[in-house]
Scaffold this motif. Structure first.
Motif, PDB file in Angstrom:
ATOM      1  N   THR A 119      34.158  31.866 -25.993  1.00  0.00           N
ATOM      2  CA  THR A 119      32.822  32.559 -25.808  1.00  0.00           C
ATOM      3  C   THR A 119      32.945  33.484 -25.130  1.00  0.00           C
ATOM      4  N   CYS A 120      31.721  34.234 -25.044  1.00  0.00           N
ATOM      5  CA  CYS A 120      31.490  35.405 -24.044  1.00  0.00           C
ATOM      6  C   CYS A 120      30.228  35.357 -23.566  1.00  0.00           C
ATOM      7  N   ASP A 121      30.277  35.505 -22.130  1.00  0.00           N
ATOM      8  CA  ASP A 121      28.604  35.534 -21.401  1.00  0.00           C
ATOM      9  C   ASP A 121      28.163  36.660 -21.484  1.00  0.00           C
ATOM     10  N   SER A 122      27.291  36.813 -22.335  1.00  0.00           N
ATOM     11  CA  SER A 122      26.715  38.147 -22.454  1.00  0.00           C
ATOM     12  C   SER A 122      25.840  38.615 -21.321  1.00  0.00           C
ATOM     13  N   SER A 123      25.286  37.544 -20.556  1.00  0.00           N
ATOM     14  CA  SER A 123      24.402  37.916 -19.153  1.00  0.00           C
ATOM     15  C   SER A 123      25.223  38.521 -18.115  1.00  0.00           C
ATOM     16  N   LYS A 124      26.658  38.984 -18.367  1.00  0.00           N
ATOM     17  CA  LYS A 124      27.172  39.763 -17.233  1.00  0.00           C
ATOM     18  C   LYS A 124      27.085  41.173 -17.664  1.00  0.00           C
ATOM     19  N   PHE A 125      26.734  41.439 -18.681  1.00  0.00           N
ATOM     20  CA  PHE A 125      26.257  42.961 -19.108  1.00  0.00           C
ATOM     21  C   PHE A 125      24.851  43.256 -18.967  1.00  0.00           C
ATOM     22  N   ASP A 126      24.567  44.621 -18.628  1.00  0.00           N
ATOM     23  CA  ASP A 126      23.166  45.302 -18.577  1.00  0.00           C
ATOM     24  C   ASP A 126      22.354  44.861 -19.822  1.00  0.00           C
ATOM     25  N   GLY A 127      23.043  45.201 -21.016  1.00  0.00           N
ATOM     26  CA  GLY A 127      22.374  45.186 -22.236  1.00  0.00           C
ATOM     27  C   GLY A 127      23.326  44.561 -23.259  1.00  0.00           C
ATOM     28  N   PRO A 128      22.917  44.625 -24.622  1.00  0.00           N
ATOM     29  CA  PRO A 128      23.580  43.702 -25.500  1.00  0.00           C
ATOM     30  C   PRO A 128      25.157  44.360 -25.511  1.00  0.00           C
ATOM     31  N   ASN A 129      25.974  43.618 -25.703  1.00  0.00           N
ATOM     32  CA  ASN A 129      27.482  43.997 -25.929  1.00  0.00           C
ATOM     33  C   ASN A 129      27.929  43.499 -27.186  1.00  0.00           C
ATOM     34  N   LEU A 130      28.328  44.704 -28.156  1.00  0.00           N
ATOM     35  CA  LEU A 130      28.838  44.146 -29.622  1.00  0.00           C
ATOM     36  C   LEU A 130      29.802  43.396 -29.618  1.00  0.00           C
ATOM     37  N   LEU A 131      30.916  43.593 -28.725  1.00  0.00           N
ATOM     38  CA  LEU A 131      32.025  42.792 -28.837  1.00  0.00           C
ATOM     39  C   LEU A 131      31.833  41.580 -28.436  1.00  0.00           C
ATOM     40  N   CYS A 132      31.163  41.388 -27.353  1.00  0.00           N
ATOM     41  CA  CYS A 132      30.528  39.895 -26.971  1.00  0.00           C
ATOM     42  C   CYS A 132      29.889  39.140 -28.117  1.00  0.00           C
ATOM     43  N   GLY A 133      28.976  40.064 -28.747  1.00  0.00           N
ATOM     44  CA  GLY A 133      28.419  39.381 -30.016  1.00  0.00           C
ATOM     45  C   GLY A 133      29.416  38.812 -30.927  1.00  0.00           C
ATOM     46  N   VAL A 134      30.386  39.823 -31.197  1.00  0.00           N
ATOM     47  CA  VAL A 134      31.406  39.083 -32.270  1.00  0.00           C
ATOM     48  C   VAL A 134      32.316  37.830 -31.688  1.00  0.00           C
ATOM     49  N   ILE A 135      32.649  37.926 -30.341  1.00  0.00           N
ATOM     50  CA  ILE A 135      33.181  36.723 -30.017  1.00  0.00           C
ATOM     51  C   ILE A 135      32.615  35.682 -30.254  1.00  0.00           C
ATOM     52  N   ASN A 136      31.370  35.612 -29.757  1.00  0.00           N
ATOM     53  CA  ASN A 136      30.584  34.388 -29.864  1.00  0.00           C
ATOM     54  C   ASN A 136      30.218  33.985 -31.429  1.00  0.00           C
ATOM     55  N   ALA A 137      30.286  34.951 -32.207  1.00  0.00           N
ATOM     56  CA  ALA A 137      29.822  34.628 -33.718  1.00  0.00           C
ATOM     57  C   ALA A 137      31.149  33.948 -34.467  1.00  0.00           C
ATOM     58  N   VAL A 138      32.295  34.361 -33.597  1.00  0.00           N
ATOM     59  CA  VAL A 138      33.675  33.607 -34.438  1.00  0.00           C
ATOM     60  C   VAL A 138      34.598  32.696 -33.585  1.00  0.00           C
ATOM     61  N   GLY A 139      34.131  32.691 -32.299  1.00  0.00           N
ATOM     62  CA  GLY A 139      34.991  32.039 -31.256  1.00  0.00           C
ATOM     63  C   GLY A 139      35.000  30.465 -31.388  1.00  0.00           C
ATOM     64  N   ASP A 140      34.132  29.880 -32.429  1.00  0.00           N
ATOM     65  CA  ASP A 140      34.513  28.476 -32.700  1.00  0.00           C
ATOM     66  C   ASP A 140      34.923  28.158 -34.123  1.00  0.00           C
ATOM     67  N   LYS A 141      35.179  29.344 -34.684  1.00  0.00           N
ATOM     68  CA  LYS A 141      35.880  29.294 -35.876  1.00  0.00           C
ATOM     69  C   LYS A 141      37.446  29.621 -35.927  1.00  0.00           C
ATOM     70  N   LEU A 142      38.155  29.205 -34.839  1.00  0.00           N
ATOM     71  CA  LEU A 142      39.522  29.412 -34.731  1.00  0.00           C
ATOM     72  C   LEU A 142      40.383  28.620 -35.602  1.00  0.00           C
ATOM     73  N   PRO A 143      41.628  29.025 -36.085  1.00  0.00           N
ATOM     74  CA  PRO A 143      42.494  28.222 -36.849  1.00  0.00           C
ATOM     75  C   PRO A 143      42.736  26.967 -35.902  1.00  0.00           C
ATOM     76  N   GLU A 144      43.159  26.032 -36.758  1.00  0.00           N
ATOM     77  CA  GLU A 144      43.740  24.733 -36.139  1.00  0.00           C
ATOM     78  C   GLU A 144      44.865  24.935 -35.162  1.00  0.00           C
ATOM     79  N   ASN A 145      45.726  25.884 -35.429  1.00  0.00           N
ATOM     80  CA  ASN A 145      46.804  25.982 -34.866  1.00  0.00           C
ATOM     81  C   ASN A 145      47.029  27.009 -33.533  1.00  0.00           C
ATOM     82  N   THR A 146      45.794  27.355 -33.472  1.00  0.00           N
ATOM     83  CA  THR A 146      45.713  28.281 -32.024  1.00  0.00           C
ATOM     84  C   THR A 146      45.826  27.471 -30.847  1.00  0.00           C
ATOM     85  N   MET A 147      46.902  27.907 -30.171  1.00  0.00           N
ATOM     86  CA  MET A 147      47.389  27.312 -28.948  1.00  0.00           C
ATOM     87  C   MET A 147      47.436  28.263 -27.747  1.00  0.00           C
ATOM     88  N   PHE A 148      47.458  27.496 -26.619  1.00  0.00           N
ATOM     89  CA  PHE A 148      47.626  28.168 -25.234  1.00  0.00           C
ATOM     90  C   PHE A 148      48.786  27.604 -24.763  1.00  0.00           C
TER      91      PHE A 148
END
Length: 303
Positions: A119-148
């Motif tokens: 996820t991306c914390d959009s409150s850290k930016f003065d206005g809307p952040n396009l990349l942050c919005g994209v991350i929030n839109a797809v960040g919970d739909k990661l492949p099952e094998n996405t590992m750290f």
């Protein structure tokens, strides 16, 4: 990642043959022998191997290198550490009931955590952040094998002490040690404190041979703090390239990370045995079970 060192199990007070003390150590050795106790040879060296698997709790994962990266939160709370180490330990019985030792060795391990979401914390930016919005839109739909993934190899150093005593063929001991592992591939370290009480029973055989079996518990507190380049995490290459571009746009060479994590379970049970071929050589085998699983071998020589 310690690796815990185990005492060359209760040589004190149970050695099969009494010998006149010809060394400064152990202090009060002559007095102990006059009371009827038998003592081991005062100095020892051992070589050991340990294999371990342990659940890990990830306290925080921080990306660094640009404000955009610092606004990203990675949810990967549960990890598994698997590793092994080889150590050499030198020890001395300072008192008849107290052994002190130093450890040097090498630890090799890997920590793997499944990334649940980003996820991306959009409150850290003065206005809307396009990349942050994209991350929030797809960040919970990661492949099952996405590992750290974190590779953690490096030199291990430590000190410890063992307190031992017994009555008849029964014995008890408390082993405590602190080890520090300096990670070589990335910045960071593993700090481990171990306390392991054990009780057991021994059998003597002809020729100075002796078998000791024991059981007990082990407390192990492991803290890890790691810093490095995002490229070393095993993330998909497209993610690494995007993060590095963001960092370069912000004036940095590449994207980085900071990870803090600790062992999820501090306690496990242990069982083991030690066989003394004579007063000079012995072998020790110990298995740990529970949330943390381990297997430990040691070959020791006393002088």
């Amino acid at each position: 990642m310690k690796t815990p060192a185990v005492a060359l199990l209760f040589a004190s007070l149970v050695s099969p043959t009494t010998f006149a003390q010809d060394s400064f150590f152990p202090i009060w050795g002559n007095e102990a022998e006059k009371l009827g106790y038998t003592l081991p040879k005062p100095y020892g060296i051992s070589v050991s191997y340990m294999d371990m698997s342990n659940p890990v709790t990830v306290d925080s994962i921080e990306l660094t290198g640009a404000p955009m990266l610092e606004a990203i939160d990675i949810d990967a709370k549960n990890a598994t550490f698997t590793g092994s180490n080889i150590t050499v330990r030198a020890d001395v019985w300072v008192f008849p009931f107290m052994n002190v030792y130093g450890i040097i060795g090498y630890t090799q391990g890997e920590s793997k955590a499944k990334i649940n979401s980003v996820t991306c914390d959009s409150s850290k930016f003065d206005g809307p952040n396009l990349l942050c919005g994209v991350i929030n839109a797809v960040g919970d739909k990661l492949p099952e094998n996405t590992m750290f993934n974190l590779e953690m190899d490096g030199g291990t150093y430590g000190i410890g002490t063992t307190l031992a005593g017994g009555v008849g063929n029964w014995f008890a001991l408390l082993d405590m040690n602190y080890t520090y592992t300096s990670i070589s591939a990335i910045e960071g370290d593993i700090r481990t404190f171990v306390a392991a009480p054990r009780v057991g029973y021994r059998w003597e055989y002809d020729g100075g041979r002796e078998l000791r079996v024991f059981t007990g518990v082990m407390y192990q507190k492991v803290d890890q703090f790691l810093v490095g380049d995002i490229a070393s995490l095993g993330l998909p290459s497209v993610v690494v390239a995007a993060a590095d571009k963001i960092a370069k746009d912000a004036g940095n060479d590449n994207a980085g990370f900071e990870v803090s994590q600790h062992a999820s379970s501090n306690w496990n049970n242990v069982v083991g045995m030690q066989y003394a071929f004579n007063r000079d050589w012995d072998v020790l085998i110990e298995a740990g079970f529970g949330a943390r699983e381990s297997l430990f071998f040691a070959l020791g020589r006393r002088f």
